[in-house]
Design a protein around this motif. Structure first.
Motif, short mmCIF file in Angstrom:
data_model
loop_
_atom_site.label_atom_id
_atom_site.label_comp_id
_atom_site.label_asym_id
_atom_site.label_seq_id
_atom_site.Cartn_x
_atom_site.Cartn_y
_atom_site.Cartn_z
N ARG A 141 37.27 47.78 39.27
CA ARG A 141 37.89 47.98 37.97
C ARG A 141 38.34 46.62 37.43
NH1 ARG A 141 35.94 52.20 38.80
NH2 ARG A 141 36.93 54.18 39.25
N ALA A 142 38.35 46.50 36.11
CA ALA A 142 38.84 45.27 35.49
C ALA A 142 40.36 45.27 35.56
CB ALA A 142 38.38 45.19 34.04
N ASP A 143 40.93 44.14 35.91
CA ASP A 143 42.38 44.00 35.96
C ASP A 143 42.85 43.55 34.58
OD1 ASP A 143 45.01 43.61 36.50
OD2 ASP A 143 44.72 42.18 38.12
N THR A 144 43.66 44.38 33.96
CA THR A 144 44.13 44.08 32.60
C THR A 144 45.57 43.58 32.58
OG1 THR A 144 44.79 46.38 32.32
CG2 THR A 144 42.58 45.79 31.57
N THR A 145 46.17 43.35 33.73
CA THR A 145 47.57 42.93 33.75
C THR A 145 47.75 41.54 33.16
OG1 THR A 145 47.34 42.14 36.03
CG2 THR A 145 48.22 44.36 35.72
N ILE A 146 46.77 40.66 33.31
CA ILE A 146 46.87 39.31 32.76
C ILE A 146 46.87 39.38 31.24
CG2 ILE A 146 45.71 37.07 32.59
CD1 ILE A 146 44.76 37.55 35.50
N ASP A 147 46.01 40.24 30.68
CA ASP A 147 45.97 40.41 29.22
C ASP A 147 47.28 41.00 28.71
OD1 ASP A 147 43.37 39.47 29.24
OD2 ASP A 147 42.50 41.49 29.32
N ALA A 148 47.82 41.97 29.44
CA ALA A 148 49.09 42.58 29.04
C ALA A 148 50.22 41.56 29.09
CB ALA A 148 49.42 43.77 29.93
N ALA A 149 50.24 40.73 30.12
CA ALA A 149 51.26 39.69 30.24
C ALA A 149 51.16 38.69 29.09
CB ALA A 149 51.15 38.97 31.58
#
Length: 126
Positions: A97-105
């Motif tokens: 799965r793509a990790d979207t936490t960096i984009d959210a941060a």
């Protein structure tokens, strides 16, 4: 929802390290994957340790869709490599799965620096 057990966390971390080493070696037949620089940010293990959700992001950011497609094609190979590297009763199924936490941060950081929020923060200090 029940939090992950220590065993799930430990096995997930071992698999994250094993995948990191596999990606570092980069000996893939798939040219899309051989040229990719992958960061494995997290591995979540199911309670029975048979299924692992692997969160990845392209190093330096960018579109994760081509990377996820290449990882899906290479999943059987990666599963075999993980089974050799990490001693578990079963070779775990891997789901990428793509990790979207960096984009959210990054979005949150941008919000904190927006003029409206800065104005509200200055008003609170008074």
């Amino acid at each position: 929802m029940k939090p992950p057990s220590q065993r799930q966390l430990r096995v997930g971390e071992e698999i994250r390290h094993a995948l990191g080493l596999i990606f570092e070696r980069g000996d893939f037949r798939d040219p899309d994957l051989a040229a990719a620089h992958v960061t494995v940010t997290e591995v979540r293990a199911s309670p029975d340790l048979k299924h692992m959700t692997v969160f990845v992001t392209p190093l330096g950011g960018g579109d994760a869709a081509p990377l996820l497609a290449a990882l899906k094609r290479a999943t059987p190979f990666l599963r075999g490599q993980v089974a050799k590297a990490v001693r578990t009763k079963y070779a775990p199924d891997l789901a990428f799965r793509a990790d979207t936490t960096i984009d959210a941060a990054a979005r949150i950081e941008a919000l904190f620096h927006s003029p409206e929020v800065q104005r509200d923060l200055e008003r609170d200090e008074d």
